[in-house]
Enzyme design. Structure first.
Site, PDB file in Angstrom:
ATOM      1  N   THR B 156       0.866  -1.176   0.000  1.00 54.08           N
ATOM      2  CA  THR B 156       0.000   0.000   0.000  1.00 54.08           C
ATOM      3  C   THR B 156       0.908   1.233   0.000  1.00 54.08           C
ATOM      4  O   THR B 156       1.339   1.666  -1.052  1.00 54.08           O
ATOM      5  CB  THR B 156      -0.982   0.047   1.193  1.00 54.08           C
ATOM      6  N   LYS B 182       4.359  -6.726   3.709  1.00 58.00           N
ATOM      7  CA  LYS B 182       4.074  -5.317   3.487  1.00 58.00           C
ATOM      8  C   LYS B 182       3.712  -4.692   4.823  1.00 58.00           C
ATOM      9  O   LYS B 182       3.240  -5.386   5.725  1.00 58.00           O
ATOM     10  CB  LYS B 182       2.945  -5.124   2.481  1.00 58.00           C
ATOM     11  N   THR B 193      -0.254  -3.406  10.536  1.00 58.04           N
ATOM     12  CA  THR B 193      -0.704  -3.749   9.188  1.00 58.04           C
ATOM     13  C   THR B 193       0.468  -4.261   8.456  1.00 58.04           C
ATOM     14  O   THR B 193       1.012  -3.676   7.556  1.00 58.04           O
ATOM     15  CB  THR B 193      -1.334  -2.624   8.404  1.00 58.04           C
ATOM     16  N   GLU B 279       6.004   4.854   6.994  1.00 63.42           N
ATOM     17  CA  GLU B 279       5.532   5.983   6.210  1.00 63.42           C
ATOM     18  C   GLU B 279       6.359   7.236   6.470  1.00 63.42           C
ATOM     19  O   GLU B 279       6.475   7.695   7.595  1.00 63.42           O
ATOM     20  CB  GLU B 279       4.044   6.237   6.473  1.00 63.42           C
TER      21      GLU B 279
END
Lengths: 410, 410
Positions: B156, B182, B193, B279
């Protein structure tokens, strides 16, 4: 505005209650800045006093000294510097005591009647010289108009001073309670780099003062989080001069409840001010949980949502994403039922449900965005399991938080 | 490089072990992007299989269905989509089962032998149509060279695919173990996640496979945090084809230990990859705690440091601030002794002590900055209380984290 009180608001900050003077000035703790960095509060008389402190095991030296000094439930003055937390230094205790000695000597008090606090960078020795030189001018400038100067001198990364004074009635006698607080980053009670100095002219015993303070802090300061970091230096202290001359509050009852109500409103205000002025913040966030099985569940869930970096970032981006709120509820460590949760976002611009019974709802994106572009956002969570509720206070996560904290020591 | 293994590294990702094929393609879960979003892994034979899942009470529908399907310790295929987490939707379970049905039908398997996973936005219904249309081409393109395509399709906000294959020996027989993972935001095991699909050709019973997976995840994936948010969809699954033809591992002993060693190295690699690709991250952070009283203390302290937004922001700013590290240790909920803590920062550019016995040290600011400007930083914490140790993995907090998460749903 989220905050509301029925009590009358007064000017003057911590000097509003009878018997208190304050001052604040720049003494030069850090180079290259003229920011005020030394504050003092002095009561005309010895006060009943109480304190609540950080539960971080790394306690700043000032916290340890103040705890000692308040063990007898009495105090008469506060000395506080910003710019250096006097924490994690080998000579910390020695310097914190020296600050009390210098203050006591200048005011004709015993060092044990002085409350000492420091806030700022950790791990760099506190420069005592500028403080020693600043004491005399600080004492000289004490006045009943000095509340704002003191409130400014305790600030670090705060962008605004946080002060409030309220009037309330005890046994028909008018009393006043006031406070000044600072706190911006490293905010996550238990407790946070919250420094909060409260004054009141209500007559109340030290034991009840302590009880009231602990009780009211639980649903206010201890429900604030800016960044999940619980600081080393949190201190909330409350001095009561008794000069309102009400019958001394010595037990629980109507008078005690009136006192607690005023203290609670004051702390609630200061909490929302601290949360909304979190480093880099553009919005105050309040997570209001209802329908919990018990208070513990309500608080844990509210805090979990308010602490989630993804929820905070979404609020910065005005993104009505219920998924992150649900995710935060799910890892709060509470036995919630995913199938009974409702989530609404609310602000002055309106209210919208984004999740019903655990499922995301389709909603008007434009309307949602308009709601989330306001400066105060309420995230309503109904857990659908009972009657308990709790609010937690925080702020959005922005580029400026990163900027401020990427280079703090300079 | 922090990661090191003595085992031989192989190409091919999840297809390196004998008996596995994979594929990945774009089927169109989300509009306005050509990013691959559907992945498949197929084993030639039924496999022993095990899984570890999020402990978030809000579990995504795919997690619930996969748990059911793996209850018998057997599986033969994986179907995974990115772009939508199929979580917090009223029809989630129905759609997750439909994905298994479609996959099973196309492959001639029973739906209970299919592992299903989804990752992406929460609270928006999963569009099944593109998935249904994508199954046939996905099956058609299954190959032993499809590992990388699959690893890309599960991404993602990851900026790089995360894959590794290792060779090891069991009872003298060469075996292989591989994985693709991931995970970028909403990362904070238990679990995060993280989606991780592991394959091996080692012959091992389902019970021991499960035991090995739980054991190895504890010190790897469960020690990763990007942002403290524990997701709703974490899934780590491991399929063992047995086609290496080693004597089946049926009990603990040298063979089992060799298997665990290989699995651990693989998971450690994937963990550092996930942490370092958090991120917006520019650096991998590893907090290496030693001198703890016990393992629980070591882990709690390491995680506390790695999760602290202020530590993360300081690392982004290359600021050698020990105070925030000490602060994070102090609120970890462990009985540390502030007076026995040492803190060092290390990278390829060198190592420097910034705190000794709980006190900040003066140090060469330029040297410290040079160390912290590297891409992999080790934060060494010696608690000085015992012999236990643990590592936690994370990343710095940057402007890009805020940017990415301020507007995720678009």
């Amino acid at each position: 505005m989220y905050f509301h009180t029925d009590l009358k608001q007064l000017p003057g900050g911590v000097c509003a209650p009878a018997g208190f003077r304050a001052s604040g000035l720049h003494c030069g703790i850090r180079p290259n800045t003229e920011k005020p960095d030394l504050a003092m509060i002095l009561a005309d008389v010895p006060c009943a006093a109480a304190g609540v402190y950080t539960q971080n095991l790394m306690k700043g030296a000032p916290v340890l000294v103040t705890k000692e000094n308040l063990a007898d439930g009495k105090a008469q003055a506060v000395i506080c510097n910003s710019g250096n937390a006097n924490t994690c230094n080998a000579d910390g205790l020695e310097k914190a005591r020296a600050m009390c000695d210098l203050t006591a000597k200048a005011l004709g008090l015993s060092p044990q009647d002085v409350i000492v606090a420091s806030t700022g960078v950790i791990g760099q020795p506190l420069p005592l010289e500028p403080i020693a030189q600043g004491i005399a001018p600080l004492v000289e400038s004490l006045s009943r108009e000095g509340g704002h100067a003191a409130a400014t001198a305790i600030m670090t990364t705060d962008t605004v001073s946080k002060e409030l004074a309220l009037e309330f009635t005890v046994d028909g006698i008018p009393c006043r309670i006031a406070g000044m607080a600072k706190g911006s980053g490293m905010i996550h009670p238990n407790m946070a780099t919250m420094l909060c100095f409260l004054t009141t002219d209500c007559a109340i015993t030290p034991a009840l003062l302590d009880k009231a303070l602990h009780r009211c802090v639980a649903d206010t300061f201890n429900m604030v989080s800016v960044d999940g970091d619980t600081s080393t230096n949190d201190t909330v202290v409350l001095m009561a001069s008794g000069l309102a001359k009400n019958p001394e509050i010595q037990g629980e009852g109507a008078a005690y409840e009136a006192f607690c109500k005023a203290l609670f409103d004051l702390l609630l205000y200061l909490s929302t001010q601290i949360a909304g002025d979190g480093e880099g913040a553009t919005k105050l966030l309040v997570c209001s949980v209802t329908g919990a099985k018990d208070k513990e569940m309500a608080k844990a869930c509210a805090k979990s949502v308010i602490c989630s970096p993804l929820v905070k970032a979404a609020m910065f981006g005005a993104d009505a994403n219920c998924g992150r709120v649900l995710c935060a509820l799910g890892y709060a460590g509470q036995p919630i039922d995913p199938h009974t949760v409702d989530v609404d976002f609310e602000s002055e611009a309106g209210r919208i449900r984004v999740c019903a019974q655990g499922n995301g709802l389709a909603f008007d994106e434009e309307a949602a965005k308009a709601i989330l572009l306001q400066k105060e956002i309420l995230i309503h969570v109904d857990l659908g399991l009972g009657e308990a509720c709790a609010d937690a206070f925080g702020c959005d996560l922005t580029y400026d938080y990163v900027k401020i904290n990427g280079d703090y020591r300079s």
